[in-house]
Design an enzyme around this catalytic site. Structure first.
Site, PDB file in Angstrom:
ATOM      1  CD  GLU A   7      -1.247  -5.692   5.550  1.00  0.00           C
ATOM      2  OE1 GLU A   7      -1.647  -4.555   5.886  1.00  0.00           O
ATOM      3  OE2 GLU A   7      -0.930  -5.979   4.370  1.00  0.00           O
TER       4      GLU A   7
ATOM      5  CB  CYS B  40      -0.999  -0.013   1.157  1.00  0.00           C
ATOM      6  SG  CYS B  40      -2.390   1.114   0.901  1.00  0.00           S
TER       7      CYS B  40
ATOM      8  CG  HIS C  35      -3.595  -3.375   3.151  1.00  0.00           C
ATOM      9  ND1 HIS C  35      -2.749  -2.887   4.133  1.00  0.00           N
ATOM     10  CD2 HIS C  35      -4.051  -2.292   2.477  1.00  0.00           C
ATOM     11  CE1 HIS C  35      -2.716  -1.571   4.072  1.00  0.00           C
ATOM     12  NE2 HIS C  35      -3.497  -1.177   3.070  1.00  0.00           N
TER      13      HIS C  35
END
Length: 259
Positions: free
Chosen positions: A223, A113, A221
């Site tokens: 993660e 990001c 994202h």
């Protein structure tokens, strides 16, 4: 063998509008520890406390995380406007030269990001301040309401270059991702290869052509639920493999060798 140390670029936060902290989301530490199999180390991204020379010796790889503040437009030769939002000049002062140093050394980096945008700016590229204001573009911002699951839900397809590094890692030329960003790449930096796009043409996946090491970055994202997501897991696994190679012998792992 000890786990490779992966520096997680932290963000400044005010707790109770008074107490200044440097923090990284728990999702980032989980992804680094559980999927990349690295030792997560949150870095206070402020040149008063850390230097690039110290960081590249202490850490084996770096995760450039997302964050509310944006890269200041002066870093790519443009004037600040209201549309550019909030900034973190201290993080800019650490992250941008750190990216350039890692690219040159072959030390692995993964941008997410804001980190994806930092990589582009570090290489001489520029950013649009607000993607949703461009003709024909969708709103890529995080939904303002809802649960964390709803905010990080998969929202659009990313189409990847056939035969490119992301295709090789994911085993597919189309993947579903979340989307939680306002800005995006305007002009690619030197060596920046756009390897994946959203349906509206927004760049979503990049790497640095000719770099000796791992330089993959994504606008989404990964993660979030990295250990379970079929796209996030191979990305963090590949990053971890590059970090271990560096930890073992200071040996760059080129993008061509990640899959």
């Amino acid at each position: 063998m000890a786990r490779p140390v992966i520096g997680i670029i932290g963000n400044q936060h005010l707790v109770n509008e008074q107490y200044r902290t440097y923090a990284g989301g728990a999702m980032n530490a989980e992804a680094v520890s559980e999927v990349s199999r690295g030792l997560p180390l949150v870095i206070p991204a402020d040149p008063r406390f850390v230097s690039v020379a110290e960081l590249v010796e202490v850490c084996d790889g770096f995760l450039f995380t997302g964050g509310r503040p944006n890269v200041h437009p002066e870093e790519y030769g443009e004037a600040e406007t209201e549309a550019h939002g909030a900034f973190d000049r201290a993080r800019d002062a650490v992250a941008l030269p750190l990216i350039r140093a890692c690219v040159e050394r072959g030390q692995p980096i993964l941008g997410v990001c804001r980190g994806f945008q930092e990589v582009n700016v570090a290489m001489g590229g520029s950013l649009y301040p607000e993607i949703r204001d461009l003709p024909g573009r969708m709103n890529h911002r995080m939904p303002p309401d809802g649960t964390i699951e709803e905010k990080f839900a998969l929202r659009h397809v990313v189409t990847l270059t056939e035969g490119g590094p992301f295709h090789r890692i994911f085993g597919a030329t189309e993947v579903m991702t979340n989307t939680l960003h306002g800005q995006g790449i305007k002009r690619p930096g030197g060596g920046v290869v756009i390897d994946g796009h959203a349906p509206d043409g927004t760049p979503e996946a990049i790497y640095i052509e000719g770099a000796p090491g791992f330089t993959l970055s994504v606008q989404w994202h990964p993660e979030y639920r990295a250990a379970q997501d079929p796209v996030s897991r191979p990305l963090f696994e590949a990053f971890g493999a590059a970090a271990r190679a560096w930890a073992e012998s200071r040996r760059p792992m080129p993008v061509a060798a990640v899959a």
